[in-house]
Scaffold this motif. Structure first.
Motif, PDB file in Angstrom:
ATOM      1  N   ALA A 108       0.762  -1.128  -0.082  1.00  0.00           N
ATOM      2  CA  ALA A 108       0.123   0.160   0.002  1.00  0.00           C
ATOM      3  C   ALA A 108       1.052   1.179   0.028  1.00  0.00           C
ATOM      4  CB  ALA A 108      -0.927  -0.073   1.197  1.00  0.00           C
ATOM      5  N   TRP A 109       1.163   1.525  -1.034  1.00  0.00           N
ATOM      6  CA  TRP A 109       2.501   2.614  -1.338  1.00  0.00           C
ATOM      7  C   TRP A 109       1.568   3.910  -0.997  1.00  0.00           C
ATOM      8  CZ3 TRP A 109       1.235   5.960  -5.080  1.00  0.00           C
ATOM      9  CH2 TRP A 109       0.385   5.615  -6.344  1.00  0.00           C
ATOM     10  N   SER A 110       2.211   4.767  -0.308  1.00  0.00           N
ATOM     11  CA  SER A 110       1.694   6.360   0.138  1.00  0.00           C
ATOM     12  C   SER A 110       2.803   6.916   0.834  1.00  0.00           C
ATOM     13  CB  SER A 110       0.425   6.124   0.881  1.00  0.00           C
ATOM     14  OG  SER A 110       0.868   5.529   2.208  1.00  0.00           O
ATOM     15  N   GLU A 111       2.633   8.211   1.185  1.00  0.00           N
ATOM     16  CA  GLU A 111       3.463   9.047   1.912  1.00  0.00           C
ATOM     17  C   GLU A 111       3.815   8.175   3.283  1.00  0.00           C
ATOM     18  OE1 GLU A 111       5.032  11.580   4.838  1.00  0.00           O
ATOM     19  OE2 GLU A 111       2.968  10.749   5.100  1.00  0.00           O
ATOM     20  N   TRP A 112       2.614   7.665   4.031  1.00  0.00           N
ATOM     21  CA  TRP A 112       3.071   6.921   5.240  1.00  0.00           C
ATOM     22  C   TRP A 112       3.834   5.715   5.189  1.00  0.00           C
ATOM     23  CZ3 TRP A 112      -0.020   2.675   7.458  1.00  0.00           C
ATOM     24  CH2 TRP A 112       0.489   2.529   8.722  1.00  0.00           C
ATOM     25  N   MET A 113       3.549   5.043   4.012  1.00  0.00           N
ATOM     26  CA  MET A 113       4.343   3.689   3.519  1.00  0.00           C
ATOM     27  C   MET A 113       5.859   4.090   3.404  1.00  0.00           C
ATOM     28  SD  MET A 113       2.519   1.174   4.964  1.00  0.00           S
ATOM     29  CE  MET A 113       2.727  -0.342   3.859  1.00  0.00           C
ATOM     30  N   PHE A 114       6.002   5.313   2.476  1.00  0.00           N
ATOM     31  CA  PHE A 114       7.266   5.683   2.097  1.00  0.00           C
ATOM     32  C   PHE A 114       8.160   5.956   3.482  1.00  0.00           C
ATOM     33  CE2 PHE A 114      10.174   9.009   1.240  1.00  0.00           C
ATOM     34  CZ  PHE A 114      11.268   8.644   0.197  1.00  0.00           C
ATOM     35  N   GLN A 115       7.298   6.805   4.289  1.00  0.00           N
ATOM     36  CA  GLN A 115       8.049   7.139   5.493  1.00  0.00           C
ATOM     37  C   GLN A 115       8.200   5.980   6.347  1.00  0.00           C
ATOM     38  OE1 GLN A 115       7.173   9.879   9.313  1.00  0.00           O
ATOM     39  NE2 GLN A 115       6.471  10.691   7.437  1.00  0.00           N
ATOM     40  N   THR A 116       7.574   5.041   6.386  1.00  0.00           N
ATOM     41  CA  THR A 116       7.897   3.575   7.149  1.00  0.00           C
ATOM     42  C   THR A 116       8.826   2.944   6.682  1.00  0.00           C
ATOM     43  OG1 THR A 116       5.439   3.300   7.790  1.00  0.00           O
ATOM     44  CG2 THR A 116       6.880   1.372   7.635  1.00  0.00           C
ATOM     45  N   LEU A 117       9.124   2.848   5.310  1.00  0.00           N
ATOM     46  CA  LEU A 117      10.414   2.081   4.739  1.00  0.00           C
ATOM     47  C   LEU A 117      11.592   3.060   5.070  1.00  0.00           C
ATOM     48  CD1 LEU A 117       8.954   0.636   1.603  1.00  0.00           C
ATOM     49  CD2 LEU A 117       9.329  -0.390   3.827  1.00  0.00           C
ATOM     50  N   VAL A 118      11.367   4.433   4.878  1.00  0.00           N
ATOM     51  CA  VAL A 118      12.796   5.231   5.318  1.00  0.00           C
ATOM     52  C   VAL A 118      13.145   4.871   6.737  1.00  0.00           C
ATOM     53  CG1 VAL A 118      13.548   7.575   5.435  1.00  0.00           C
ATOM     54  CG2 VAL A 118      12.261   6.971   3.572  1.00  0.00           C
TER      55      VAL A 118
END
Length: 423
Positions: A192-202
């Motif tokens: 579920a790519w999104s800003e929140w998931m991007f931040q989670t992976l960072v």
């Protein structure tokens, strides 16, 4: 020992959850806003029913928005015309906007008035979810991290053991590729790519979104590039389909998707959708191999008081505190899947301790609580536009319209343009 259910949670005395406060004199109507009713409505319905037993003179009128971003825009418009609700549950990453504008009232004095916060289940870490600098803008209602939703039947058919799954992303990509290759139709995974998931992976790569002094972004380096390259691998190595959250959830419930990675908030909905179709399990989010100190962005919401009328403000505080109490949090967790924001709700057998033992699919996010970190809120007035910039550039990688290197450079440029200028 009796396992708590929704019925027993409603029946348990409120005195177990919070210190007694005199009931409101006369009827008071308050307007309460919350987002994402498709996830949250069952929990608010249960809490409203329980609260009415304690405070029959306080009537709750709800206003909903489809998501947190729409909710934030609604309140910003209403603040300009003095039409704010009395209480609003906003995304944890959006509280900063309302604290800096003075829209959210400081809850510190109200919390202190009611006694020792820890004795009520409000640990310093949980209180910090609703704090900006030293300003207690909100009281956390629900916390979420991304977890793994797994079809164990497809895992077995692909030659893997669901009782001994890989714990890192490399292993999960191999698993998803095997499901796609060997299971005769179902897709391997959806992320579920999104800003929140991007931040989670960072954060999982032990990175950060901005420098500690917020003088510049910090995701333009190796951690951000590795994050977008992981997105690229999901598509290239597993043939990840182009789905959205709704279609992915439907595909998973129908047994056409081996795994999807999204918020723990939808565990209850997924249990209901899957039924007995297959062996559905949840696991913590995979880690990044070789990285020490990786964390996860904590999503969710917190209630903030905006009422100026003294009677409405007191009524709003009583309702907010009840939703954050052990009893309120037990009802919230059982009716959603979010992590409770009250330590007593987690630890005390009267609330959720037995529930988690009997319902292990709710436990994945609780198990990874030590990895929880704040969902970073960008400074300035362009938070929603920054979210869109991160989403848009991530989608270019997912859709193979840009390489991770190009997308990251463009993302960094777009976000810098939207940040406030430093003098």
């Amino acid at each position: 020992m009796t396992r708590i259910t929704r019925r027993t949670a409603l029946a348990l005395p409120f005195a177990l959850a919070a210190p007694a406060i005199p009931r409101a004199q006369g009827a008071v109507d308050i307007t309460v806003h919350y987002a994402q009713p498709f996830i949250f409505k069952p929990s608010y319905d249960a809490i409203t029913e329980a609260f009415a037993r304690i405070e029959p003179g306080i009537r709750i009128n709800y206003v909903n928005t489809p998501n947190y971003q729409d909710g934030a825009q609604l309140l910003l418009r209403q603040a300009a015309t003095n039409q704010l609700p009395d209480l609003s549950y906003q995304g944890l990453n959006l509280l900063r906007v309302f604290a800096e504008r003075g829209i959210a009232q400081d809850l510190g004095p109200l919390i202190a008035r009611d006694g020792d916060p820890a004795a009520q289940g409000f640990t310093p870490g949980l209180l910090s979810l609703g704090r900006h600098n030293n300003y207690q803008a909100g009281l956390a209602y629900a916390a979420s991290t991304a977890i793994s939703f797994i079809n164990a039947d497809l895992v077995r058919s692909a030659g893997f053991d669901p009782d001994n799954l890989p714990q890192d992303w490399d292993g999960h990509l191999r698993l998803a590729a095997a499901v796609k290759a060997r299971s005769g139709g179902p897709d391997g995974m959806w992320f579920a790519w999104s800003e929140w998931m991007f931040q989670t992976l960072v954060l999982s790569h032990a990175g950060a979104m901005m420098t500690p002094d917020e003088s510049d972004i910090a995701f333009e380096g190796a951690e951000g590039l590795a994050t977008l390259k992981l997105h690229e691998r999901m598509v290239a190595e597993t043939a990840m389909p182009a789905l959205n959250a709704n279609t992915a959830s439907q595909a998973f419930a129908a047994g056409r998707l081996g795994a999807f990675y999204w918020t723990t908030a939808v565990v209850r909905n997924t249990i209901n959708s899957v039924g007995s179709n297959f062996d559905f399990r949840t696991y913590p989010l995979p880690v990044v191999a070789g990285v020490e100190g990786g964390t996860l962005a904590t999503g969710g919401s917190a209630g903030m008081i905006t009422a100026r009328d003294p009677a409405k403000r007191e009524a709003a505080w009583k309702f907010l505190r009840f939703t954050a109490s052990a009893q309120g949090q037990a009802l919230m967790a059982m009716n959603s899947g979010y992590v409770p924001c009250n330590q007593l709700a987690i630890d005390d057998p009267r609330w959720l301790a037995d529930f988690y033992r009997a319902n292990p699919r709710f436990g994945a996010a609780v198990a990874q609580m030590p990895r929880m970190a704040p969902w970073f809120a960008f400074p300035g007035a362009n938070g929603v536009r920054i979210t869109e910039a991160i989403n848009n550039n991530t989608s270019r990688v997912i859709e193979r319209r840009a390489t991770p290197e190009v997308a990251l450079a463009d993302m960094a440029r777009d976000v810098r343009r939207l940040l406030p200028r430093r003098s």
